[in-house]
Design a protein around this motif. Structure first.
Motif, PDB file in Angstrom:
ATOM      1  N   ILE A 147       0.838  -1.202   0.000  1.00 15.66           N
ATOM      2  CA  ILE A 147       0.000   0.000   0.000  1.00 15.66           C
ATOM      3  C   ILE A 147       0.874   1.253   0.000  1.00 15.66           C
ATOM      4  N   MET A 148       1.931   1.245   0.788  1.00 19.67           N
ATOM      5  CA  MET A 148       2.832   2.396   0.827  1.00 19.67           C
ATOM      6  C   MET A 148       3.542   2.588  -0.511  1.00 19.67           C
ATOM      7  N   ALA A 149       3.897   1.492  -1.182  1.00 20.46           N
ATOM      8  CA  ALA A 149       4.561   1.585  -2.486  1.00 20.46           C
ATOM      9  C   ALA A 149       3.609   2.158  -3.535  1.00 20.46           C
ATOM     10  N   TYR A 150       2.344   1.735  -3.512  1.00 20.72           N
ATOM     11  CA  TYR A 150       1.377   2.304  -4.453  1.00 20.72           C
ATOM     12  C   TYR A 150       1.129   3.782  -4.168  1.00 20.72           C
ATOM     13  N   ALA A 151       1.161   4.173  -2.905  1.00 21.18           N
ATOM     14  CA  ALA A 151       1.036   5.595  -2.570  1.00 21.18           C
ATOM     15  C   ALA A 151       2.204   6.376  -3.163  1.00 21.18           C
ATOM     16  N   ASP A 152       3.413   5.813  -3.098  1.00 20.98           N
ATOM     17  CA  ASP A 152       4.568   6.457  -3.728  1.00 20.98           C
ATOM     18  C   ASP A 152       4.362   6.585  -5.234  1.00 20.98           C
ATOM     19  N   GLY A 153       3.790   5.550  -5.847  1.00 27.06           N
ATOM     20  CA  GLY A 153       3.521   5.593  -7.283  1.00 27.06           C
ATOM     21  C   GLY A 153       2.518   6.680  -7.642  1.00 27.06           C
ATOM     22  N   PHE A 154       1.477   6.836  -6.829  1.00 30.92           N
ATOM     23  CA  PHE A 154       0.504   7.895  -7.085  1.00 30.92           C
ATOM     24  C   PHE A 154       1.128   9.274  -6.926  1.00 30.92           C
ATOM     25  N   TYR A 155       2.020   9.434  -5.958  1.00 28.34           N
ATOM     26  CA  TYR A 155       2.724  10.708  -5.821  1.00 28.34           C
ATOM     27  C   TYR A 155       3.569  10.999  -7.059  1.00 28.34           C
ATOM     28  N   LEU A 156       4.239   9.975  -7.580  1.00 27.54           N
ATOM     29  CA  LEU A 156       5.068  10.162  -8.768  1.00 27.54           C
ATOM     30  C   LEU A 156       4.212  10.530  -9.980  1.00 27.54           C
ATOM     31  N   VAL A 157       3.089   9.846 -10.160  1.00 28.70           N
ATOM     32  CA  VAL A 157       2.211  10.150 -11.286  1.00 28.70           C
ATOM     33  C   VAL A 157       1.639  11.568 -11.139  1.00 28.70           C
ATOM     34  N   GLY A 158       1.274  11.959  -9.939  1.00 31.94           N
ATOM     35  CA  GLY A 158       0.773  13.317  -9.706  1.00 31.94           C
ATOM     36  C   GLY A 158       1.821  14.369  -9.991  1.00 31.94           C
ATOM     37  N   PHE A 159       3.060  14.102  -9.572  1.00 31.00           N
ATOM     38  CA  PHE A 159       4.153  15.040  -9.849  1.00 31.00           C
ATOM     39  C   PHE A 159       4.390  15.154 -11.351  1.00 31.00           C
ATOM     40  N   ASP A 160       4.364  14.021 -12.067  1.00 29.52           N
ATOM     41  CA  ASP A 160       4.533  14.050 -13.520  1.00 29.52           C
ATOM     42  C   ASP A 160       3.407  14.820 -14.200  1.00 29.52           C
ATOM     43  N   LEU A 161       2.192  14.689 -13.682  1.00 28.42           N
ATOM     44  CA  LEU A 161       1.065  15.420 -14.245  1.00 28.42           C
ATOM     45  C   LEU A 161       1.252  16.923 -14.081  1.00 28.42           C
ATOM     46  N   VAL A 162       1.648  17.355 -12.900  1.00 29.39           N
ATOM     47  CA  VAL A 162       1.878  18.786 -12.662  1.00 29.39           C
ATOM     48  C   VAL A 162       3.021  19.290 -13.535  1.00 29.39           C
ATOM     49  N   LEU A 163       4.065  18.487 -13.672  1.00 29.72           N
ATOM     50  CA  LEU A 163       5.201  18.857 -14.519  1.00 29.72           C
ATOM     51  C   LEU A 163       4.766  18.971 -15.982  1.00 29.72           C
ATOM     52  N   SER A 164       3.913  18.060 -16.435  1.00 31.22           N
ATOM     53  CA  SER A 164       3.414  18.104 -17.813  1.00 31.22           C
ATOM     54  C   SER A 164       2.525  19.319 -18.044  1.00 31.22           C
ATOM     55  N   LEU A 165       1.686  19.645 -17.072  1.00 28.20           N
ATOM     56  CA  LEU A 165       0.842  20.840 -17.207  1.00 28.20           C
ATOM     57  C   LEU A 165       1.687  22.095 -17.281  1.00 28.20           C
ATOM     58  N   GLY A 166       2.774  22.116 -16.520  1.00 24.62           N
ATOM     59  CA  GLY A 166       3.690  23.261 -16.606  1.00 24.62           C
ATOM     60  C   GLY A 166       4.383  23.325 -17.948  1.00 24.62           C
ATOM     61  N   ALA A 167       4.728  22.184 -18.522  1.00 23.78           N
ATOM     62  CA  ALA A 167       5.403  22.155 -19.821  1.00 23.78           C
ATOM     63  C   ALA A 167       4.465  22.586 -20.937  1.00 23.78           C
ATOM     64  N   ILE A 168       3.176  22.348 -20.788  1.00 20.37           N
ATOM     65  CA  ILE A 168       2.210  22.748 -21.816  1.00 20.37           C
ATOM     66  C   ILE A 168       2.195  24.264 -21.982  1.00 20.37           C
ATOM     67  N   THR A 169       2.399  24.996 -20.902  1.00 20.34           N
ATOM     68  CA  THR A 169       2.378  26.464 -20.996  1.00 20.34           C
ATOM     69  C   THR A 169       3.564  27.002 -21.792  1.00 20.34           C
ATOM     70  N   LEU A 170       4.603  26.205 -21.962  1.00 22.78           N
ATOM     71  CA  LEU A 170       5.776  26.651 -22.710  1.00 22.78           C
ATOM     72  C   LEU A 170       5.663  26.384 -24.209  1.00 22.78           C
ATOM     73  N   LEU A 171       4.662  25.649 -24.634  1.00 20.09           N
ATOM     74  CA  LEU A 171       4.497  25.321 -26.043  1.00 20.09           C
ATOM     75  C   LEU A 171       3.905  26.496 -26.816  1.00 20.09           C
ATOM     76  N   ARG A 172       4.287  26.601 -28.099  1.00 21.49           N
ATOM     77  CA  ARG A 172       3.721  27.637 -28.959  1.00 21.49           C
ATOM     78  C   ARG A 172       2.392  27.174 -29.519  1.00 21.49           C
ATOM     79  N   LYS A 173       1.528  28.118 -29.816  1.00 19.94           N
ATOM     80  CA  LYS A 173       0.259  27.785 -30.447  1.00 19.94           C
ATOM     81  C   LYS A 173       0.540  27.432 -31.908  1.00 19.94           C
ATOM     82  N   PRO A 174      -0.097  26.377 -32.400  1.00 21.84           N
ATOM     83  CA  PRO A 174       0.104  26.023 -33.817  1.00 21.84           C
ATOM     84  C   PRO A 174      -0.630  27.007 -34.714  1.00 21.84           C
ATOM     85  N   GLY A 175      -0.127  27.135 -35.951  1.00 19.30           N
ATOM     86  CA  GLY A 175      -0.792  27.997 -36.922  1.00 19.30           C
ATOM     87  C   GLY A 175      -2.089  27.371 -37.385  1.00 19.30           C
ATOM     88  N   ARG A 176      -2.941  28.182 -37.985  1.00 21.34           N
ATOM     89  CA  ARG A 176      -4.217  27.674 -38.472  1.00 21.34           C
ATOM     90  C   ARG A 176      -3.985  26.863 -39.726  1.00 21.34           C
TER      91      ARG A 176
END
Length: 116
Positions: free
Chosen positions: A79-108
């Motif tokens: 159970i503790m190991a799965y909790a660590d896994g959920f923390y890692l996935v949550g951290f990756d999600l926040v990191l990915s959301l932050g990386a999305i703000t650095l992307l340029r908008k595509p042209g039409r």
């Protein structure tokens, strides 16, 4: 194809991390459980007493109680190991959301390329 490959690598690495963290947590929890500890003796006595109705041999009951205690510790470590896994996935999600703000908008698509 790259999405499937990336997903497979992500799942495999997360599974490996959970397995390793389970061993780490089991070792940490098992360090605190000694045969001479009063709480451990009380827990083993309670488990053996519960098994005594099903098992007539007290040595076998104590052996099964030790196995049950080890299983409970293994379950807590998992159970503790799965909790660590959920923390890692949550951290990756926040990191990915932050990386999305650095992307340029595509042209039409289909926009004129500079007509008169």
């Amino acid at each position: 194809m790259m999405g499937n490959l990336g997903g497979s690598i992500g799942i495999a690495s997360l599974s490996t991390m959970i397995d390793r963290r389970e061993h780490v947590h089991f070792s940490a929890l098992a360090e605190g459980i000694t045969v001479n500890a009063v709480r451990t003796q009380e827990r083993l006595a309670a488990l053996a007493a519960g098994l005594h109705a099903h098992v007539s041999d007290p040595i076998l009951a104590k052996s099964q109680a030790i196995a049950m205690l080890a299983g409970q510790v293994r379950q807590e470590a998992t159970i503790m190991a799965y909790a660590d896994g959920f923390y890692l996935v949550g951290f990756d999600l926040v990191l990915s959301l932050g990386a999305i703000t650095l992307l340029r908008k595509p042209g039409r698509f289909g926009a004129p390329a500079g007509a008169h």
